[in-house]
Design an enzyme around this catalytic site. Sequence first.
Site, PDB file in Angstrom:
ATOM      1  N   ARG A 186       0.909  -0.953  -0.297  1.00 34.07           N
ATOM      2  CA  ARG A 186       0.370  -0.206  -0.247  1.00 34.07           C
ATOM      3  C   ARG A 186       0.765   1.306  -0.122  1.00 34.07           C
ATOM      4  O   ARG A 186       0.736   2.735  -0.598  1.00 34.07           O
ATOM      5  CB  ARG A 186      -1.022   0.095   1.315  1.00 34.07           C
ATOM      6  CG  ARG A 186      -1.887   1.461   1.389  1.00 34.07           C
ATOM      7  CD  ARG A 186      -2.671   1.249   2.453  1.00 34.07           C
ATOM      8  NE  ARG A 186      -3.779  -0.364   2.464  1.00 34.07           N
ATOM      9  CZ  ARG A 186      -4.348   0.474   1.342  1.00 34.07           C
ATOM     10  NH1 ARG A 186      -5.370   1.125   0.449  1.00 34.07           N
ATOM     11  NH2 ARG A 186      -5.905  -1.437   1.633  1.00 34.07           N
TER      12      ARG A 186
ATOM     13  N   GLU B 186     -11.581 -11.268  -3.508  1.00 29.59           N
ATOM     14  CA  GLU B 186     -10.990 -10.706  -5.387  1.00 29.59           C
ATOM     15  C   GLU B 186     -10.776 -11.107  -6.351  1.00 29.59           C
ATOM     16  O   GLU B 186     -11.551 -11.331  -7.516  1.00 29.59           O
ATOM     17  CB  GLU B 186     -10.110  -9.598  -4.713  1.00 29.59           C
ATOM     18  CG  GLU B 186     -10.833  -8.679  -4.067  1.00 29.59           C
ATOM     19  CD  GLU B 186      -9.943  -7.168  -3.581  1.00 29.59           C
ATOM     20  OE1 GLU B 186     -10.078  -6.528  -3.080  1.00 29.59           O
ATOM     21  OE2 GLU B 186      -8.977  -7.905  -4.574  1.00 29.59           O
TER      22      GLU B 186
END
Length: 115
Positions: free
Chosen positions: A20, A82
């Site tokens: 991130r 996902e």
Amino acid sequence: MASSKRNYHVFLSFRGTDVRNNFLSHLYADLNRNGIHTFKDSEELWKGEEISLALMTVIEESSVAIIIFSEDYASSQWCLEELVKIMECKAQKDLIVLPVFYKVEPREVRQINYH
């Protein structure tokens, strides 16, 4: 929200703790700087079942999915969900899928059991 079938050009699938604040932030900024409408989730935003449904819709509404495989990607149930949705959309909706191997070898990812 736009009523277009494809609301995002790119959906980013990643393990937040791994990428991130470094690789992902640069990739996201560069895509957007080049006019590529990119979806990047926020861990604070996407908690709960109703949000999970919304996230699956975002995947369906994207043209391209970039999966950033990192060391802890497969340890996240969220990432694996996902990934399953991305692969379903690849087969059913012609979603373009681009894998990125971040500090892992492709052979390491092949050994993951996704089911």
